[in-house]
Design a protein around this motif. Structure first.
Motif, short mmCIF file in Angstrom:
data_model
loop_
_atom_site.label_atom_id
_atom_site.label_comp_id
_atom_site.label_asym_id
_atom_site.label_seq_id
_atom_site.Cartn_x
_atom_site.Cartn_y
_atom_site.Cartn_z
N MET A 1 25.25 38.54 -30.41
CA MET A 1 25.19 38.74 -29.37
C MET A 1 25.80 37.85 -28.27
SD MET A 1 21.53 39.19 -27.21
CE MET A 1 21.13 37.87 -26.82
N LYS A 2 26.89 38.43 -27.26
CA LYS A 2 27.25 37.46 -26.60
C LYS A 2 26.96 37.81 -25.12
CE LYS A 2 31.86 37.66 -26.82
NZ LYS A 2 33.37 38.04 -27.10
N THR A 3 26.70 36.57 -24.54
CA THR A 3 26.04 36.40 -23.30
C THR A 3 26.88 36.08 -21.95
OG1 THR A 3 23.81 35.84 -24.40
CG2 THR A 3 24.18 35.09 -21.83
N GLN A 22 21.85 27.09 -24.64
CA GLN A 22 22.76 28.02 -25.00
C GLN A 22 23.75 27.68 -26.17
OE1 GLN A 22 21.78 31.54 -24.01
NE2 GLN A 22 20.26 29.96 -23.72
N TYR A 23 24.09 28.45 -27.09
CA TYR A 23 25.33 28.26 -27.91
C TYR A 23 26.61 28.56 -27.33
CZ TYR A 23 21.75 27.79 -31.53
OH TYR A 23 20.67 27.47 -32.46
N ASN A 25 29.59 28.94 -28.01
CA ASN A 25 30.74 29.85 -28.85
C ASN A 25 30.09 31.25 -28.54
OD1 ASN A 25 28.38 30.02 -30.58
ND2 ASN A 25 29.61 29.32 -32.18
N SER A 26 28.85 31.40 -27.97
CA SER A 26 28.30 32.75 -27.91
C SER A 26 28.65 33.26 -26.40
CB SER A 26 27.28 32.97 -28.79
OG SER A 26 26.06 32.37 -28.34
N CYS A 27 28.78 32.33 -25.47
CA CYS A 27 28.45 32.68 -24.04
C CYS A 27 29.99 32.69 -23.40
CB CYS A 27 27.88 31.35 -23.63
SG CYS A 27 26.05 31.50 -24.08
N HIS A 94 34.03 41.72 -21.64
CA HIS A 94 33.93 40.90 -22.61
C HIS A 94 32.76 41.58 -23.71
CE1 HIS A 94 36.05 37.56 -20.86
NE2 HIS A 94 35.26 37.92 -19.87
N VAL A 96 29.55 42.29 -23.33
CA VAL A 96 28.52 41.30 -23.41
C VAL A 96 27.31 42.24 -23.80
CG1 VAL A 96 29.50 39.47 -22.29
CG2 VAL A 96 28.02 40.99 -21.09
#
Length: 507
Positions: A1-3, A22-23, A25-27, A94, A96
């Motif tokens: 999941m991209k945020t 938050q990570y 690499n996923s944001c 993106h 998201v």
């Protein structure tokens, strides 16, 4: 999941709640420059340049820290001109599935964020802004059932909560407030530290060029632009203030001198309000200076009161009063803003000094705002909403949540006493006592009527007279009304005629 994590121009902090946990690499961090922000009032050129340059530098700082940042410039060809439009484009760009954002600092932005769950087909999470000492809920609990929302009592609670300048349960120095020691006029032979000036780098030079072209008609000059636009430089300015200006800040914080725009003030409010500096961290540093014996208690307490007392208090007032607060006009003042507020061209030296340096630096300190430009507006009966929009436009530290209660409530008494216990109205005598302005003015501060009389004098009594039905019962206004009642009818008529003749020249 991209945020997707939108970050606004007053959220330039690595400690932002939307970034926490938050990570990377996923944001995707989204930062945008949009017309709806640069144009909702005619902002000072240097204010626009400061915010945009600080945003661009912060984006680079986030990238160095490992975040992916999508940055949309004001002149980018596809820029939609609105936050919501740019978020919509970024969601599509993106792919998201979630939006995560720190709550808004202003009502109009809150309304925008509140529309996003219905507007976008993604999960939307709005998080509290934990960069403040007092939460919205805490302020509401404090304010509930109080007849008067006085800052002094709120401030004491914030001292207890933070532990700043506390000795167990008692205030350091044996009293909460040392303001009576902070009202000394300055003399020109005192050594005054100049704030640091930061030469514009390539990023800032590009912003300044764009601002001069795109906002050519806006108020202000950028020739002496020297704001810090990075946290690193803002911290340098903070250290410079603590080492060189703070020791005398308390004594002379209300002083004004011709040609001396900065005196012992910190010039840190733009950095605090945009997020480059942490307010509680700054207050701890001030406390450490006091504990080390390097600054007196009146300086440390006076500065800390402005941050955890006044700044937090006006935020609470702003959010509890609601969006309709902006239309408050308890004294029924409707006169248009005179042109000299935009040009500085007036024979009143105090106003030309305060407005002139505002045009040059997008800065004036709190007494210049309250007791010169604000006092004149109050006495002259200027439209408080127009006064608010002027303050919001011209100062680099002005965001609505902090500026609106200060101008509408404190300065113009337009809320009828929600924020201030009395109008901050004064004749020329106050300005003469706290500055050297009057000695440089074509008007005579000691005269009340006549061609050379200081306009503030007759305007003060005109203000007292026309607002008697609204203000006479205020216990803090008892002395002015006793003095008015003692005057002869001839003197009253002469003063009011003098004021009216002057007011007719403002058109």
């Amino acid at each position: 999941m991209k945020t997707l994590i939108p970050v606004f121009g007053d959220q330039l902090s690595h400690e932002l709640s939307s970034l926490a946990g938050q990570y990377k690499n996923s944001c995707i961090v989204l930062m945008v420059e949009v017309d709806e922000e640069t144009g909702y009032v005619p902002h000072h050129k240097s204010k626009i340049a400061y915010i945009l340059s600080a945003m661009r530098h912060h984006a680079e700082d986030l990238r160095r820290a490992g975040w992916t940042v999508d940055y949309v410039g004001l002149t980018d060809a596809e820029n939609s001109g609105s936050f919501t439009g740019e978020v919509a484009r970024a969601i599509e760009r993106h792919k998201v599935s979630a939006l995560r954002v720190t709550e808004a600092g202003e009502w109009r932005v809150k309304a925008m964020l509140d529309s996003w769950p219905d507007r976008f087909d993604v999960q939307v999470t709005i998080l509290p802004d934990d960069r403040f000492l007092c939460t919205h809920a805490e302020f509401e609990r404090w304010a509930k059932d109080r007849k008067q929302l006085r800052m002094e009592y709120f401030y004491r609670d914030m001292r207890r909560k933070s532990g700043l300048l506390m000795n167990a349960d008692a205030p350091e120095g044996g009293q909460w407030n040392f303001d009576t020691e902070n009202r000394k006029p300055a003399k020109r032979d005192l050594v005054m530290p100049e704030p640091l000036h930061f030469a514009p780098d390539d990023i800032t030079q590009g912003v300044l060029k764009m601002v001069e072209e795109r906002f050519a008609g806006n108020i202000g000059k950028t020739a002496k632009f020297g704001f810090a636009v990075t946290r690193e430089d803002a911290l340098k300015q903070q250290k410079h203030f603590l080492d060189h200006a703070l020791p005398n800040f308390g004594d002379y914080q209300d002083a004004m001198l011709t040609g001396k725009p900065f005196l012992w003030h910190s010039i840190l409010s733009p950095y605090i309000n945009s997020g480059l500096l942490d307010p509680l961290e700054l207050c701890r540093a001030v406390e450490e200076k006091y504990q080390a014996g390097k600054v007196p208690i009146n300086a440390a307490e006076g500065f800390i009161r402005q941050i955890i007392g006044w700044r937090e208090y006006v935020r609470g007032i702003y959010w509890s009063a609601g969006p309709e607060y902006v239309d408050s006009n308890a004294l029924a003042a409707h006169r248009p803003l005179p042109a000299f507020y935009w040009t500085g061209e007036t024979d009143m030296h105090c106003l030309s000094q305060a407005i002139g340096q505002t045009i040059e630096f997008s800065y004036a300190h709190h007494i210049q705002r309250l007791m010169v430009t604000g006092n004149f507006a109050l006495l002259a009966g200027l439209d408080p909403k127009a006064v608010h929009e002027w303050y919001l436009a011209v100062y680099a530290d002005a965001y609505e949540w902090v500026e609106l209660p200060n101008s509408l409530g404190m300065s113009q008494f337009a809320d009828g006493g929600v924020l201030a216990s009395k109008p901050y109205a004064a004749s020329g005598a106050y300005i003469n006592r706290m500055s050297d302005y009057c000695s440089h003015c074509r008007y005579d501060v000691k005269q009340r009527v006549g061609s050379k009389a200081c306009p503030f004098n007759a305007l003060y009594w005109e203000f007292i007279a026309r607002n008697k039905d609204k203000l006479r019962k205020n216990p803090r206004m008892a002395m002015p009304y006793r003095n008015w009642d003692r005057m002869t009818e001839a003197d009253k008529v002469a003063l009011r005629d003098q004021a009216q003749q002057f007011l007719e020249t403002l058109g």
